[in-house]
Design a protein around this motif. Sequence first.
Motif, PDB file in Angstrom:
ATOM      1  N   GLU A 290      54.342  43.109  44.355  1.00  9.89           N
ATOM      2  CA  GLU A 290      54.549  41.675  44.098  1.00  9.89           C
ATOM      3  C   GLU A 290      53.190  41.091  43.802  1.00  9.89           C
ATOM      4  O   GLU A 290      52.223  41.393  44.488  1.00  9.89           O
ATOM      5  CB  GLU A 290      55.115  40.967  45.341  1.00  9.89           C
ATOM      6  CG  GLU A 290      56.524  41.379  45.684  1.00  9.89           C
ATOM      7  CD  GLU A 290      56.971  40.853  47.045  1.00  9.89           C
ATOM      8  OE1 GLU A 290      56.437  39.819  47.507  1.00  9.89           O
ATOM      9  OE2 GLU A 290      57.847  41.487  47.648  1.00  9.89           O
ATOM     10  N   GLN A 291      53.098  40.266  42.765  1.00 10.78           N
ATOM     11  CA  GLN A 291      51.810  39.656  42.456  1.00 10.78           C
ATOM     12  C   GLN A 291      52.017  38.208  42.029  1.00 10.78           C
ATOM     13  O   GLN A 291      52.513  37.951  40.943  1.00 10.78           O
ATOM     14  CB  GLN A 291      51.098  40.456  41.361  1.00 10.78           C
ATOM     15  CG  GLN A 291      49.661  40.001  41.212  1.00 10.78           C
ATOM     16  CD  GLN A 291      48.878  40.910  40.280  1.00 10.78           C
ATOM     17  OE1 GLN A 291      49.029  42.115  40.307  1.00 10.78           O
ATOM     18  NE2 GLN A 291      48.033  40.317  39.456  1.00 10.78           N
ATOM     19  N   ARG A 292      51.680  37.297  42.926  1.00 16.79           N
ATOM     20  CA  ARG A 292      51.784  35.880  42.590  1.00 16.79           C
ATOM     21  C   ARG A 292      50.399  35.333  42.236  1.00 16.79           C
ATOM     22  O   ARG A 292      50.101  34.185  42.433  1.00 16.79           O
ATOM     23  CB  ARG A 292      52.412  35.127  43.768  1.00 16.79           C
ATOM     24  CG  ARG A 292      53.850  35.591  44.055  1.00 16.79           C
ATOM     25  CD  ARG A 292      54.454  34.994  45.294  1.00 16.79           C
ATOM     26  NE  ARG A 292      54.107  35.702  46.501  1.00 16.79           N
ATOM     27  CZ  ARG A 292      54.757  36.749  47.006  1.00 16.79           C
ATOM     28  NH1 ARG A 292      55.822  37.218  46.394  1.00 16.79           N
ATOM     29  NH2 ARG A 292      54.366  37.330  48.121  1.00 16.79           N
ATOM     30  N   VAL A 352      41.590  38.374  50.743  1.00 15.63           N
ATOM     31  CA  VAL A 352      41.782  38.907  52.098  1.00 15.63           C
ATOM     32  C   VAL A 352      42.908  39.937  52.019  1.00 15.63           C
ATOM     33  O   VAL A 352      44.026  39.611  51.617  1.00 15.63           O
ATOM     34  CB  VAL A 352      42.117  37.778  53.091  1.00 15.63           C
ATOM     35  CG1 VAL A 352      42.498  38.355  54.450  1.00 15.63           C
ATOM     36  CG2 VAL A 352      40.920  36.848  53.228  1.00 15.63           C
ATOM     37  N   VAL A 353      42.592  41.171  52.362  1.00 20.41           N
ATOM     38  CA  VAL A 353      43.607  42.221  52.371  1.00 20.41           C
ATOM     39  C   VAL A 353      44.088  42.357  53.814  1.00 20.41           C
ATOM     40  O   VAL A 353      43.301  42.690  54.705  1.00 20.41           O
ATOM     41  CB  VAL A 353      43.037  43.560  51.851  1.00 20.41           C
ATOM     42  CG1 VAL A 353      44.102  44.656  51.909  1.00 20.41           C
ATOM     43  CG2 VAL A 353      42.513  43.404  50.425  1.00 20.41           C
ATOM     44  N   ALA A 376      41.679  31.067  50.431  1.00 18.78           N
ATOM     45  CA  ALA A 376      41.451  32.450  49.999  1.00 18.78           C
ATOM     46  C   ALA A 376      42.775  33.037  49.506  1.00 18.78           C
ATOM     47  O   ALA A 376      43.854  32.540  49.838  1.00 18.78           O
ATOM     48  CB  ALA A 376      40.912  33.275  51.157  1.00 18.78           C
ATOM     49  N   ARG A 377      42.690  34.080  48.681  1.00 17.75           N
ATOM     50  CA  ARG A 377      43.897  34.784  48.219  1.00 17.75           C
ATOM     51  C   ARG A 377      44.202  35.891  49.218  1.00 17.75           C
ATOM     52  O   ARG A 377      43.277  36.524  49.719  1.00 17.75           O
ATOM     53  CB  ARG A 377      43.672  35.429  46.854  1.00 17.75           C
ATOM     54  CG  ARG A 377      42.925  34.562  45.884  1.00 17.75           C
ATOM     55  CD  ARG A 377      43.655  33.299  45.633  1.00 17.75           C
ATOM     56  NE  ARG A 377      43.046  32.522  44.575  1.00 17.75           N
ATOM     57  CZ  ARG A 377      43.653  31.539  43.955  1.00 17.75           C
ATOM     58  NH1 ARG A 377      44.880  31.210  44.276  1.00 17.75           N
ATOM     59  NH2 ARG A 377      43.042  30.877  43.003  1.00 17.75           N
ATOM     60  N   VAL A 378      45.488  36.133  49.450  1.00 21.21           N
ATOM     61  CA  VAL A 378      45.839  37.161  50.432  1.00 21.21           C
ATOM     62  C   VAL A 378      46.714  38.228  49.786  1.00 21.21           C
ATOM     63  O   VAL A 378      47.686  37.922  49.105  1.00 21.21           O
ATOM     64  CB  VAL A 378      46.576  36.545  51.645  1.00 21.21           C
ATOM     65  CG1 VAL A 378      47.000  37.641  52.619  1.00 21.21           C
ATOM     66  CG2 VAL A 378      45.675  35.542  52.356  1.00 21.21           C
ATOM     67  N   LEU A 379      46.334  39.459  50.016  1.00 16.91           N
ATOM     68  CA  LEU A 379      47.130  40.594  49.548  1.00 16.91           C
ATOM     69  C   LEU A 379      47.561  41.378  50.785  1.00 16.91           C
ATOM     70  O   LEU A 379      46.721  41.763  51.598  1.00 16.91           O
ATOM     71  CB  LEU A 379      46.279  41.470  48.625  1.00 16.91           C
ATOM     72  CG  LEU A 379      46.982  42.618  47.912  1.00 16.91           C
ATOM     73  CD1 LEU A 379      46.218  42.975  46.637  1.00 16.91           C
ATOM     74  CD2 LEU A 379      47.153  43.872  48.740  1.00 16.91           C
ATOM     75  N   ALA A 380      48.873  41.580  50.934  1.00 19.76           N
ATOM     76  CA  ALA A 380      49.369  42.289  52.118  1.00 19.76           C
ATOM     77  C   ALA A 380      49.696  43.733  51.785  1.00 19.76           C
ATOM     78  O   ALA A 380      50.249  44.016  50.715  1.00 19.76           O
ATOM     79  CB  ALA A 380      50.621  41.597  52.641  1.00 19.76           C
ATOM     80  N   ILE A 381      49.358  44.632  52.722  1.00 15.09           N
ATOM     81  CA  ILE A 381      49.812  46.023  52.640  1.00 15.09           C
ATOM     82  C   ILE A 381      50.721  46.213  53.839  1.00 15.09           C
ATOM     83  O   ILE A 381      50.302  46.024  54.986  1.00 15.09           O
ATOM     84  CB  ILE A 381      48.617  46.998  52.687  1.00 15.09           C
ATOM     85  CG1 ILE A 381      47.792  46.839  51.415  1.00 15.09           C
ATOM     86  CG2 ILE A 381      49.103  48.434  52.857  1.00 15.09           C
ATOM     87  CD1 ILE A 381      46.544  47.707  51.355  1.00 15.09           C
ATOM     88  N   SER A 393      52.016  36.028  51.755  1.00 13.50           N
ATOM     89  CA  SER A 393      50.851  36.491  50.991  1.00 13.50           C
ATOM     90  C   SER A 393      51.023  36.240  49.497  1.00 13.50           C
ATOM     91  O   SER A 393      52.134  36.036  49.011  1.00 13.50           O
ATOM     92  CB  SER A 393      50.645  37.989  51.233  1.00 13.50           C
ATOM     93  OG  SER A 393      50.413  38.207  52.605  1.00 13.50           O
ATOM     94  N   ASP A 394      49.897  36.294  48.760  1.00 14.62           N
ATOM     95  CA  ASP A 394      49.937  36.052  47.313  1.00 14.62           C
ATOM     96  C   ASP A 394      50.280  37.312  46.536  1.00 14.62           C
ATOM     97  O   ASP A 394      50.672  37.246  45.371  1.00 14.62           O
ATOM     98  CB  ASP A 394      48.558  35.559  46.834  1.00 14.62           C
ATOM     99  CG  ASP A 394      48.166  34.275  47.534  1.00 14.62           C
ATOM    100  OD1 ASP A 394      48.864  33.269  47.343  1.00 14.62           O
ATOM    101  OD2 ASP A 394      47.175  34.283  48.297  1.00 14.62           O
ATOM    102  N   ALA A 395      50.055  38.443  47.149  1.00 16.83           N
ATOM    103  CA  ALA A 395      50.374  39.716  46.492  1.00 16.83           C
ATOM    104  C   ALA A 395      50.729  40.723  47.575  1.00 16.83           C
ATOM    105  O   ALA A 395      50.283  40.593  48.718  1.00 16.83           O
ATOM    106  CB  ALA A 395      49.170  40.206  45.685  1.00 16.83           C
TER     107      ALA A 395
END
Length: 622
Positions: A290-292, A352-353, A376-381, A393-395
């Motif tokens: 997902e990528q917003r 931020v991952v 900040a942009r947030v990418l979740a794993i 999260s944003d991605a």
Amino acid sequence: MGYVGWRPARDVLLGGLRRLEYRGYDSAGIATVTPGSDVVDVHRAAGPLDNLVRVTDAEPEPEGVTARTGMGHTRWATHGPPTDRNAHPHRDASGRVAVIHNGIIENFAALRAELEADGVELESDTDTEVAAHLVARALDELGPDDDSAGFTTAVRHVVNRLEGAFTLVFTHADRPDEIVAARRSSPLVVGIGDGETFVASDVAAFIDHTRDAVELGQDQIVTLTREGAVVTDFHGDLAPTRPFHVDWDIAAAEKGGHDFFMQKEIEEQPAALADTLRGHLVDGRIVLDEQRLSDQELRDIDKVFVVACGTAYHAGLLAKYAIEHWCRIPVEVEVASEFRYRDPVLDRSTLVVAISQSGETADTLEAVRHAREQRARVLAICNTNGAQIPRESDAVLYTHAGPEVGVAATKTFTSQVVACYLVGLALAQNRGTKYADEVEREYHQLVASADAVKEVLATAVEPTRELARELAESKAVLFLGRHVGYPVALEGALKLKELAYMHAEGFAAGELKHGPIALIEQDLPVVVVMPSPRGRATLHAKLLSNIREIQARGARTIVIAEAGDETVRPFASVLIEMPAVPTLIQPLVASVPLQVFSAEVARARGYDVDKPRNLAKSVTVE
Ligand code: M6R
């Protein structure tokens, strides 16, 4: 979990709790509602679920009476010790309203004082019990109400007064065909069956009965009947829901012939790696799930923070090696519980991952919220589809490790590592720090790691088990590594502490001479993760010297080294060989013997490998 339907509720609940026990095993309890009864029936027992089963077996339902509505809970104690009295469910003074709860009601002391001033006597030390009394009082205040919305309205009044993170499920003796549940921060999903509905912290609780589920959002209330579920927000308005189909079946959540889940999960790693990587290289480009965020926004990133807890934090440490190397941007890695309390410097160009298997770890979730507040942009794993952290999260990049039941993270750790590497490659392609063919080559090396892990499983497991049995009575074990071997050493030590309750520490081997070498004494087992003599020749030579230093002081050296590394053999009391792989892949293969080692030491010491003491799989409190 909660159930409304046509099956005997006790059987459904005890079966569901068996699958949820990984979330907490300090005590367990069930509440069942039988039409015509004045009270909700409650059975509770401190200790593991088997204790509750003994209690319910000793008190079967009367002849001809079968409750078909109820709820069950396994507890990880926060307020009050794990006794029968503090086990959930809790009831109000009349016994008509019962509640189970995950999370913490932060203003419970004020609410308790208010109830006590009203003459209510509370029976437990928990923060939970107040909710049952408050709902009973709200129902009285609403007055006699045959309309089923009255129960939901009373719950809504109460949850609007609660502070903190909570999932609450209520049953009422006068509403034998209904359950009301509320969610703020702690997870909750609804299962929709044929003439039956379920609610639970995890789909695993009802996967035996249905794979059709509905995700509940933040601050939502669900009213369950046999016909289905009605979801409203905390103001009483109908709320949008997201139905989904669970893409794994019951076999994935069972031991499948293994002695314990962790053993099965260790062996599932090659498949978990392959599944996590599959489909992420499309037309020569790395794609996320997902990528917003626009490509331009990703290109503008000039700093990365990785936030996570426990094992996921160790995966994050490995992300730093890969991302800095491939993308040439600074990466800071921080335990999530510290992150937001020290005013980190964040802005729109910070990524931020957030790494979390469960997607619900409270510390990581709060770190994500803090990062987003700072723009900040947030990418979740994450390994759990639709959990709260990816939702906010944003991605998102999902690991596809499947359900992990053992409390110790194994297959989710190695899957997180490859997911971090995918993020690194996505950033590198976006920033143009790697050519497309280089990205593709790295991706294929990651794909090949699954075979290397298969190989280490075939060759290293048996010798490691033997070694673990031999060392099971040791007082302490140290773990050393350098470069990517350092997070592996930290993870090896965490696993041993967590499962074998043994003193274990991981160190960067170069730090040894700055203090920890004082710990070395005769026969102390020291596990050393060696770098490749080809890939990291300088570090290899330095680590060889470190090994000699500790060996000279009597340590027993257990060395994990690349097959064919003859230079290390004379200095290894025990040598565990792993296949030769590229540097960044080494943590994936080197971690496997350490996982096996901790599980086997725990087993030899007579401990429950899947349910280590004091721990829970999902930590939904800060
Ligand atoms: O679900 P999460 O990945 O956010 O969980 C983080 C830690 O609680 C978790 O990795 C924990 O350290 C493991 N039990 C370690 O094996």
